[in-house]
Design an enzyme around this catalytic site. Structure first.
Site, PDB file in Angstrom:
ATOM      1  CG  HIS A  12      -2.050   1.051  -0.719  1.00 46.60           C
ATOM      2  ND1 HIS A  12      -2.138   0.442   0.508  1.00 46.60           N
ATOM      3  CD2 HIS A  12      -1.367   0.178  -1.506  1.00 46.60           C
ATOM      4  CE1 HIS A  12      -1.542  -0.740   0.446  1.00 46.60           C
ATOM      5  NE2 HIS A  12      -1.064  -0.917  -0.764  1.00 46.60           N
ATOM      6  CG  HIS A  59       3.814  -1.065   1.262  1.00 44.45           C
ATOM      7  ND1 HIS A  59       2.941  -0.072   1.640  1.00 44.45           N
ATOM      8  CD2 HIS A  59       3.090  -1.944   0.532  1.00 44.45           C
ATOM      9  CE1 HIS A  59       1.733  -0.345   1.152  1.00 44.45           C
ATOM     10  NE2 HIS A  59       1.803  -1.467   0.482  1.00 44.45           N
ATOM     11  CG  HIS A 193      -3.042  -6.004  -5.447  1.00 44.35           C
ATOM     12  ND1 HIS A 193      -3.893  -5.866  -4.378  1.00 44.35           N
ATOM     13  CD2 HIS A 193      -1.867  -5.453  -5.041  1.00 44.35           C
ATOM     14  CE1 HIS A 193      -3.278  -5.246  -3.383  1.00 44.35           C
ATOM     15  NE2 HIS A 193      -2.021  -5.002  -3.748  1.00 44.35           N
ATOM     16  CD  GLU A 240      -2.221  -4.163   0.068  1.00 40.69           C
ATOM     17  OE1 GLU A 240      -1.010  -4.015  -0.063  1.00 40.69           O
ATOM     18  OE2 GLU A 240      -3.046  -3.627  -0.711  1.00 40.69           O
TER      19      GLU A 240
HETATM   20  C1  DHB Z   1       1.146  -2.440  -6.317  1.00 40.71           C
HETATM   21  C2  DHB Z   1       0.077  -2.442  -5.453  1.00 40.71           C
HETATM   22  C3  DHB Z   1       0.278  -2.355  -4.100  1.00 40.71           C
HETATM   23  O1  DHB Z   1      -0.743  -2.409  -3.195  1.00 40.71           O
HETATM   24  C4  DHB Z   1       1.571  -2.215  -3.604  1.00 40.71           C
HETATM   25  O2  DHB Z   1       1.713  -2.047  -2.270  1.00 40.71           O
HETATM   26  C5  DHB Z   1       2.652  -2.231  -4.452  1.00 40.71           C
HETATM   27  C6  DHB Z   1       2.450  -2.335  -5.826  1.00 40.71           C
HETATM   28  C7  DHB Z   1       0.918  -2.519  -7.793  1.00 40.71           C
HETATM   29  O3  DHB Z   1      -0.212  -2.672  -8.228  1.00 40.71           O
HETATM   30  O4  DHB Z   1       1.889  -2.375  -8.539  1.00 40.71           O
HETATM   31 FE    FE Z   2       0.194  -2.560  -1.031  1.00 36.84          FE
END
Ligand code: DHB
Ligand code: FE
Length: 315
Positions: A12, A59, A193, A240
């Site tokens: 997302h 978020h 991530h 997540e």
């Molecule tokens: C990023 C990824 C995410 O899942 C998020 O909620 C905010 C930022 C990113 O890759 O920058």
């Molecule tokens: Fe996220």
């Protein structure tokens, strides 16, 4: 009776939404990401669900540190688009299905999952970006969408096992709804991530691919991953991915993986996507044809260059 025809999962990443909103999807960096979802949109056009049940995370848009529901079900008729600091995204308002949502609430809560019910809730990129990836940018979303917001932002998030079992309760709820509705379940977020701290920029493609393999064939194995293991392997925000297990729990034990796409990176994140179909007797498949070789992800050279820029904990 209503039935779940398929589950889809996708990342997302908010910058994907910004690329769409600022008309930058054909730039080389973004084209690599968006071309992977062309077949998914085609699949969705063929699948034509009557309703989507979308597991996503907020978020700090609808909620904040003042209120942190673990599982929040959207029972409203409409979910306005949240302002995440630069105005609400220019996407259609998300329309819900209060009747089915109330039925799910009753069934799931009586099955001993204590949901928070939201008769008013704004939705952020956690939901709108996967909707864009699967539906494109229509004037109206083509079907009602029931959001389920999961806390993966503030420790402790629910365990993968709890999520998987919640998915099973959602399946039971949907399958006991008397109207003949075809439902697609979304699992969103991930893949690996980490966006802050010493390991910011971490991507673990090996883990991600194994997660996708197990999601199809052996999801039980994934339910045994602790938060610590998930975060160590897939980064702090990789947690997540417990949301994908709600989607998987809502499907049958045996499913057909009809499409998969993976590319690295988009912003700070490994983009992963999968479409799993239930094996419904006599049902016409919406099957996404397998991508032609080399079409699945970025051209090798560009991808290799992108990979060099990010820290990987495994080759
Ligand atoms: C990023 C990824 C995410 O899942 C998020 O909620 C905010 C930022 C990113 O890759 O920058
Ligand atoms: Fe996220």
């Amino acid at each position: 009776m209503a039935r779940i025809i398929a589950g889809v999962s996708s990342s997302h990443v908010p910058a994907i939404g910004a690329a769409i909103d600022n008309h930058r999807t054909s730039e080389p960096y973004w084209q690599r990401v968006f071309e992977g979802f062309e077949r998914s949109k085609e699949w969705m056009r063929n699948a034509k669900p009557d309703v989507c049940f979308a597991v996503y995370n907020d978020h700090a848009s609808a909620f904040s540190v003042e209120m942190i529901p673990t599982f929040a079900l959207g029972t409203a008729a409409e979910f306005p688009i949240a302002d995440e600091g630069w105005g609400p995204r220019p996407v259609p308002v998300v329309k819900g299905h209060p009747k089915l949502a109330s039925h799910i609430a009753q069934s799931v809560i009586l099955d001993e999952f204590d949901l928070t019910l939201c008769n008013k809730m704004e939705v952020d990129h956690g939901l709108t970006v996967p909707l864009n990836l699967m539906f494109g940018s229509p004037k109206e979303w083509p079907c009602p969408i029931i959001p389920l917001a999961v806390n993966v932002v503030q420790f402790p998030p629910p365990t993968g096992n709890r999520c998987f079992n919640l998915g099973k309760a959602v399946k039971k709820a949907i399958e006991s709804y008397p109207e003949d509705l075809r439902v697609v379940v979304f699992g969103t977020g991930g893949m690996s991530h980490q966006i802050s701290g010493q390991r910011a920029g971490l991507i673990n493609s090996k883990f991600d691919h194994a997660f996708l393999d197990n999601l199809t064939k052996n999801p039980k194995k994934l339910t045994k991953l602790s938060h610590l293991e998930l975060m160590r392997e897939a980064g702090a925000e990789g947690v997540e991915m417990v949301m994908w297990l709600i989607m998987r729990g809502a499907l049958d034990e045996k499913v057909d993986e009809v499409y998969r796409f993976y590319t690295v990176p988009a912003s700070n994140t490994a983009v992963g996507h999968i479409i799993l179909e239930n094996r419904i007797k006599g049902a016409k498949k919406a099957a996404a044809k397998p991508a032609a070789k080399g079409k699945k992800s970025a051209p090798k050279m560009k991808r290799a260059a992108a990979l060099q820029k990010i820290q990987r904990i495994r080759s």
